[in-house]
Design a protein around this motif. Structure first.
Motif, PDB file in Angstrom:
ATOM      1  N   CYS A   3       0.645  -1.374  -0.098  1.00 54.37           N
ATOM      2  CA  CYS A   3       0.072  -0.066  -0.236  1.00 54.37           C
ATOM      3  C   CYS A   3       0.898   1.196  -0.020  1.00 54.37           C
ATOM      4  CB  CYS A   3      -0.877  -0.007   1.091  1.00 54.37           C
ATOM      5  SG  CYS A   3      -1.998   1.382   1.347  1.00 54.37           S
ATOM      6  N   ILE A   4       1.648   1.401   0.822  1.00 55.43           N
ATOM      7  CA  ILE A   4       2.438   2.485   1.319  1.00 55.43           C
ATOM      8  C   ILE A   4       3.676   2.278  -0.134  1.00 55.43           C
ATOM      9  CG2 ILE A   4       4.096   1.652   2.782  1.00 55.43           C
ATOM     10  CD1 ILE A   4       4.159   4.794   3.978  1.00 55.43           C
ATOM     11  N   SER A   5       4.097   1.448  -0.417  1.00 54.40           N
ATOM     12  CA  SER A   5       4.773   1.304  -1.459  1.00 54.40           C
ATOM     13  C   SER A   5       4.702   1.876  -2.729  1.00 54.40           C
ATOM     14  CB  SER A   5       5.216  -0.351  -1.727  1.00 54.40           C
ATOM     15  OG  SER A   5       6.507  -0.696  -2.235  1.00 54.40           O
ATOM     16  N   LEU A   6       3.315   1.369  -3.247  1.00 59.21           N
ATOM     17  CA  LEU A   6       2.440   2.058  -4.151  1.00 59.21           C
ATOM     18  C   LEU A   6       2.418   3.380  -4.410  1.00 59.21           C
ATOM     19  CD1 LEU A   6      -0.144  -0.667  -5.108  1.00 59.21           C
ATOM     20  CD2 LEU A   6       1.734  -0.105  -6.453  1.00 59.21           C
ATOM     21  N   VAL A   7       1.780   4.088  -3.016  1.00 61.15           N
ATOM     22  CA  VAL A   7       1.609   5.235  -2.812  1.00 61.15           C
ATOM     23  C   VAL A   7       2.946   6.088  -2.964  1.00 61.15           C
ATOM     24  CG1 VAL A   7       0.499   7.226  -1.446  1.00 61.15           C
ATOM     25  CG2 VAL A   7      -0.582   5.045  -1.879  1.00 61.15           C
ATOM     26  N   SER A   8       3.898   5.643  -2.070  1.00 60.92           N
ATOM     27  CA  SER A   8       5.252   6.607  -2.233  1.00 60.92           C
ATOM     28  C   SER A   8       6.035   6.415  -3.670  1.00 60.92           C
ATOM     29  CB  SER A   8       5.850   6.105  -0.977  1.00 60.92           C
ATOM     30  OG  SER A   8       6.345   4.515  -1.239  1.00 60.92           O
ATOM     31  N   MET A   9       6.403   5.212  -4.066  1.00 59.74           N
ATOM     32  CA  MET A   9       6.982   5.072  -5.417  1.00 59.74           C
ATOM     33  C   MET A   9       6.325   5.548  -6.552  1.00 59.74           C
ATOM     34  SD  MET A   9       9.861   4.255  -4.184  1.00 59.74           S
ATOM     35  CE  MET A   9       9.794   4.814  -2.538  1.00 59.74           C
ATOM     36  N   GLY A  10       4.886   5.459  -6.440  1.00 58.07           N
ATOM     37  CA  GLY A  10       4.133   6.046  -7.581  1.00 58.07           C
ATOM     38  C   GLY A  10       3.913   7.517  -7.606  1.00 58.07           C
ATOM     39  N   TYR A  11       3.094   7.909  -6.433  1.00 62.22           N
ATOM     40  CA  TYR A  11       2.408   9.133  -6.664  1.00 62.22           C
ATOM     41  C   TYR A  11       3.666  10.229  -5.933  1.00 62.22           C
ATOM     42  CZ  TYR A  11      -0.030  13.477  -4.936  1.00 62.22           C
ATOM     43  OH  TYR A  11      -0.250  14.420  -4.614  1.00 62.22           O
ATOM     44  N   ILE A  12       4.183   9.730  -4.583  1.00 62.43           N
ATOM     45  CA  ILE A  12       4.913  10.830  -3.931  1.00 62.43           C
ATOM     46  C   ILE A  12       6.108  11.191  -4.830  1.00 62.43           C
ATOM     47  CG2 ILE A  12       5.959  11.012  -1.630  1.00 62.43           C
ATOM     48  CD1 ILE A  12       3.084  11.329  -1.226  1.00 62.43           C
ATOM     49  N   VAL A  13       6.431  10.130  -5.350  1.00 60.52           N
ATOM     50  CA  VAL A  13       7.935  10.383  -6.114  1.00 60.52           C
ATOM     51  C   VAL A  13       7.633  11.463  -7.534  1.00 60.52           C
ATOM     52  CG1 VAL A  13       9.524   9.398  -7.893  1.00 60.52           C
ATOM     53  CG2 VAL A  13       9.280   8.242  -5.617  1.00 60.52           C
ATOM     54  N   ASP A  14       6.390  11.146  -7.882  1.00 64.71           N
ATOM     55  CA  ASP A  14       5.921  12.118  -8.911  1.00 64.71           C
ATOM     56  C   ASP A  14       5.761  13.486  -8.423  1.00 64.71           C
ATOM     57  OD1 ASP A  14       3.474  13.217 -10.723  1.00 64.71           O
ATOM     58  OD2 ASP A  14       5.076  11.856 -11.981  1.00 64.71           O
ATOM     59  N   ALA A  15       5.082  13.569  -7.437  1.00 64.95           N
ATOM     60  CA  ALA A  15       4.900  14.827  -6.938  1.00 64.95           C
ATOM     61  C   ALA A  15       6.128  15.717  -6.358  1.00 64.95           C
ATOM     62  CB  ALA A  15       3.989  14.857  -5.636  1.00 64.95           C
ATOM     63  N   LEU A  16       7.196  14.875  -5.892  1.00 63.28           N
ATOM     64  CA  LEU A  16       8.298  15.627  -5.467  1.00 63.28           C
ATOM     65  C   LEU A  16       9.333  15.908  -6.628  1.00 63.28           C
ATOM     66  CD1 LEU A  16       9.750  12.968  -2.982  1.00 63.28           C
ATOM     67  CD2 LEU A  16       9.282  15.351  -2.421  1.00 63.28           C
ATOM     68  N   LYS A  17       9.060  15.289  -7.695  1.00 63.30           N
ATOM     69  CA  LYS A  17       9.823  15.745  -8.983  1.00 63.30           C
ATOM     70  C   LYS A  17       9.293  16.956  -9.547  1.00 63.30           C
ATOM     71  CE  LYS A  17      11.810  11.316 -10.333  1.00 63.30           C
ATOM     72  NZ  LYS A  17      11.611   9.934 -11.248  1.00 63.30           N
ATOM     73  N   LYS A  18       7.821  16.897  -9.554  1.00 68.16           N
ATOM     74  CA  LYS A  18       7.378  18.097 -10.088  1.00 68.16           C
ATOM     75  C   LYS A  18       7.280  19.316  -9.188  1.00 68.16           C
ATOM     76  CE  LYS A  18       3.708  15.688 -12.683  1.00 68.16           C
ATOM     77  NZ  LYS A  18       2.510  14.790 -12.781  1.00 68.16           N
ATOM     78  N   GLY A  19       7.840  19.249  -7.850  1.00 63.27           N
ATOM     79  CA  GLY A  19       7.746  20.333  -6.977  1.00 63.27           C
ATOM     80  C   GLY A  19       6.623  20.621  -5.937  1.00 63.27           C
ATOM     81  N   ILE A  20       5.541  19.495  -6.116  1.00 63.96           N
ATOM     82  CA  ILE A  20       4.276  19.721  -5.451  1.00 63.96           C
ATOM     83  C   ILE A  20       4.654  19.567  -4.117  1.00 63.96           C
ATOM     84  CG2 ILE A  20       2.066  18.829  -4.749  1.00 63.96           C
ATOM     85  CD1 ILE A  20       1.930  17.664  -7.847  1.00 63.96           C
ATOM     86  N   TYR A  21       5.584  18.840  -3.723  1.00 60.60           N
ATOM     87  CA  TYR A  21       6.141  18.745  -2.361  1.00 60.60           C
ATOM     88  C   TYR A  21       7.567  18.732  -2.079  1.00 60.60           C
ATOM     89  CZ  TYR A  21       1.770  16.025  -1.419  1.00 60.60           C
ATOM     90  OH  TYR A  21       0.564  15.630  -1.236  1.00 60.60           O
ATOM     91  N   ARG A  22       8.212  19.390  -1.265  1.00 62.87           N
ATOM     92  CA  ARG A  22       9.712  19.495  -1.191  1.00 62.87           C
ATOM     93  C   ARG A  22      10.168  18.404  -0.399  1.00 62.87           C
ATOM     94  NH1 ARG A  22      11.132  23.362   1.866  1.00 62.87           N
ATOM     95  NH2 ARG A  22       8.873  23.498   2.660  1.00 62.87           N
ATOM     96  N   LYS A  23       9.543  18.267   0.915  1.00 60.32           N
ATOM     97  CA  LYS A  23       9.961  17.299   1.834  1.00 60.32           C
ATOM     98  C   LYS A  23       8.923  16.447   2.062  1.00 60.32           C
ATOM     99  CE  LYS A  23      13.753  19.878   3.843  1.00 60.32           C
ATOM    100  NZ  LYS A  23      14.119  20.667   5.117  1.00 60.32           N
ATOM    101  N   VAL A  24       8.836  14.891   2.157  1.00 58.49           N
ATOM    102  CA  VAL A  24       7.986  14.323   2.568  1.00 58.49           C
ATOM    103  C   VAL A  24       8.532  13.134   3.700  1.00 58.49           C
ATOM    104  CG1 VAL A  24       6.264  12.278   1.778  1.00 58.49           C
ATOM    105  CG2 VAL A  24       6.774  14.500   0.690  1.00 58.49           C
ATOM    106  N   LEU A  25       7.683  12.775   4.944  1.00 61.33           N
ATOM    107  CA  LEU A  25       8.087  11.846   5.638  1.00 61.33           C
ATOM    108  C   LEU A  25       7.433  10.824   5.690  1.00 61.33           C
ATOM    109  CD1 LEU A  25      10.370  11.127   7.934  1.00 61.33           C
ATOM    110  CD2 LEU A  25       8.395  11.882   9.572  1.00 61.33           C
ATOM    111  N   LEU A  26       7.804   9.452   5.318  1.00 59.83           N
ATOM    112  CA  LEU A  26       7.001   8.428   5.211  1.00 59.83           C
ATOM    113  C   LEU A  26       6.966   7.577   6.417  1.00 59.83           C
ATOM    114  CD1 LEU A  26       8.546   6.819   1.724  1.00 59.83           C
ATOM    115  CD2 LEU A  26       6.584   8.273   2.016  1.00 59.83           C
ATOM    116  N   ILE A  27       6.145   7.323   6.989  1.00 72.94           N
ATOM    117  CA  ILE A  27       5.796   6.350   8.337  1.00 72.94           C
ATOM    118  C   ILE A  27       5.161   5.138   8.158  1.00 72.94           C
ATOM    119  CG2 ILE A  27       5.520   6.642  10.929  1.00 72.94           C
ATOM    120  CD1 ILE A  27       5.544   9.523  10.584  1.00 72.94           C
TER     121      ILE A  27
END
Lengths: 116, 144, 336
Positions: free
Chosen positions: C281-305
């Motif tokens: 679950c978190i694998s899909l969300v982080s490696m799919g969406y979060i990585v994309d959002a970081l690259k686009k600058g939507i997020y600068r820093k994200v903490l995965l727990i």
């Protein structure tokens, strides 16, 4: 009329079971064991046959009737032969249900695939 | 120290189950299954004039067969999710527990899979039933 | 790398060089479906059994992440990964053909971040330039092992979560890349003394809160350091407990929290009860969406727990409660 009572009684037993499941947080396995034992105990008071007479399938379908059948057959076996009859007769009435379940389960398991 | 904070917050946030709605659904589906079974019994006993005990056996066979089929085609679990005890309590629950266990273990082959696992969930019912029948049977036997 | 505070690590030179996600059908139909590299229409994934399907998901994700960089498996110094199956067999068998050093890890649904931490330690410790990290879960292998056969008609209560079907891969590297991995906190086992296996979200919330609190203390940062704090499988009910516990700790986590279990599925329209769970679950969300959002600058820093429940059906039947753990790792845009 027996159709109405079958519906009402069967529904009522399921409703009580559902309440046990939701209020006491019982798992299905625990629930079913409880009702089987209940059916068995009712046989001691010779109540279950009376319930079957008025509710028909409403009393035959719930798993409690399984407990009743096992107990009834065991007692019949003991009465008709001797104490050993408790063991030799116990599956007399329920063998059909179990055999059918084994047969159909095996057949379906061969032919179908689980869908997840 | 933190444990008391956890307990406080967890107790404050218990999840409520829709008890009333679940009971109604169980009642309706359970009742309908019994009604349907009564219809099958009537068909064998009154329409085909088969002797009562045989008719009851035939009713069980038909219900078990239909349940196994519905389990195999993947519908029964959806009905079960809706009705809860409505399908667990009638013999449909027993038949489904056996068929679903056997079906799931199909990937391990016939002997080690299907045959070895068939009674995984249903075993408790049979053991409890036999034990209870033995104990109660003894009590009844002694009193008669 | 440096040790920070009581339980944390700061990495010097670890980057997320590539990532890939392969999902099952229900995840594709969820709100983040378009962020996955590929999906299968059917949860058998073209294989004969559920277990083989999960192995297939992992293999596909591994090859996809490598392909994006034009690299081969031999360019990886090691594979680190895990899944929910007994003996983590999906990862074992997926990695079987690769002939490189293999470290299997397990912390239930926290396996994703645990594997990322171990992989980062290998890279920062200069074991090698590239380390591949993989984690997955599959709804049917999980149901079969922890609960009931998939066609069983038992009724799942509304507190249940739906184990996600999918695999996520990250290639960690000392080669500079747009996303950097800087901070991690290793979790401690937290047991809130609950024993309802149908209510995991709330059971794991204390572990997530303790790890977050430790992370903030160890690095001496405040809650707004991160644009997003993404918890693993707390889903609907666990998230609420998590936020309230953080409030008791005097941290006001308001707008910058979300949970992978709530993001992966449309809770209103998909039949997933309280939300998603599983190491996938978190694998899909982080490696799919979060990585994309970081690259686009939507997020600068994200903490995965990511959070995991460290139990099995045998211990529960023996009357034990459910211990949980949460491992945290940060992803941020690197300054380049």
């Amino acid at each position: 009329m027996i159709f109405l009572y079958a519906f009402l009684f069967g529904g009522l037993v399921c409703l009580l079971a559902q309440l046990c499941m939701d209020i006491f947080k019982l798992l299905p396995a625990q629930l079913v064991v409880l009702f089987v034992v209940l059916g068995s105990v009712l046989e001691a008071f010779q109540l279950y046959d009376k319930i079957i007479a008025f509710a028909g399938a409403g009393a035959l379908m719930p798993i409690a009737s399984f407990g009743h059948s096992l107990t009834h057959a065991a007692v019949e076996g003991a009465m008709n032969t001797d104490y050993l009859g408790l063991f030799t007769g116990i599956f007399d009435l329920t063998s059909t249900g179990i055999a059918a379940a084994i047969f159909f389960s095996f057949l379906i398991a061969l032919v179908c695939k689980p869908r997840g | 120290m933190e444990k008391s904070i956890f307990k406080k917050v967890l107790d404050r946030n218990t999840i409520k189950r829709p008890i009333f709605l679940n009971s109604i659904k169980a009642f309706l589906v359970g009742g309908t299954i019994c009604l349907f079974a009564q219809g099958i019994l009537w068909f064998f006993k009154d329409l085909l004039n088969i002797e009562k005990d045989k008719a009851i056996s035939l009713m069980y066979i038909v219900i078990v067969g239909i349940t196994s089929l519905l389990t195999g085609i993947g519908i029964f679990d959806k009905i079960g999710q809706f009705s809860g005890a409505g399908t667990i309590i009638p013999i449909t629950g027993f038949a489904n527990s056996m068929t679903s266990s056997a079906l799931e273990s199909k990937s391990e082959g016939i002997i080690l899979g299907i045959m070895s696992n068939m009674f995984k969930l249903a075993g408790a019912v049979i053991v409890a039933g036999v034990l209870s029948a033995f104990i109660v049977g003894n009590v009844i036997y002694l009193f008669r | 790398m440096f040790a920070r505070g009581k339980n944390s690590i700061e990495f010097n030179n670890v980057f997320l060089r590539s990532s890939a996600t392969i999902s099952g059908p229900r995840e594709r139909k969820g709100p983040l479906g378009k962020y996955f590299d590929d999906s299968y229409e059917n949860s058998y994934c073209g294989e004969e059994s559920w277990e083989k399907a999960e192995i297939r998901l992992q293999k596909d994700a591994i090859l996809c992440a490598l392909k994006k960089l034009g690299l081969k498996i031999d360019d990886m110094k090691a594979i680190v990964g895990g899944d929910l199956n007994n003996q983590i067999v999906a990862t074992n068998y997926a990695s079987r053909d690769f002939n490189i050093p293999y470290l299997g890890v397990y912390s239930a649904c926290s396996t994703c971040t645990e594997a990322l931490i171990v992989g980062s330690l290998l890279v920062d410790g200069e074991f090698g330039e590239n380390v591949l990290v993989v984690s997955s879960s599959h709804n049917s292998t999980s149901e079969r092992q922890f609960r009931y056969p998939t066609e069983y008609g038992g009724q799942k209560p509304n507190s249940m979560t739906f184990t996600a079907t999918g695999a996520g891969v990250a290639i960690l590297s000392s080669v500079a890349s747009p996303i950097k991995i800087r901070r991690a906190t290793i979790g401690r086992i937290i047991d809130p003394e609950l024993s309802d296996t149908q209510d995991m979200g709330r059971t794991m919330a204390p572990a997530a809160a303790m790890t977050l609190k430790q992370h903030l203390e160890d690095f001496e940062i405040d809650i707004n350091e991160y644009d997003l704090i993404l918890t693993g499988d707390l889903s609907k009910y666990g998230s609420e407990v998590f936020l309230q516990i953080m409030k008791e700790f005097n941290y006001n986590v308001t707008t910058n929290h979300n949970d992978a279990g709530k993001m992966l599925y449309d809770l209103e329209n998909q039949e997933v009860f309280a939300g998603g769970s599983g190491s996938g679950c978190i694998s899909l969300v982080s490696m799919g969406y979060i990585v994309d959002a970081l690259k686009k600058g939507i997020y600068r820093k994200v903490l995965l727990i990511a959070t995991g429940a460290l139990m099995n059906p045998i211990m529960i039947a023996q009357g034990e409660t459910i211990p949980a753990i949460a491992h945290a790792i940060s992803l941020e845009r690197s300054k380049q």
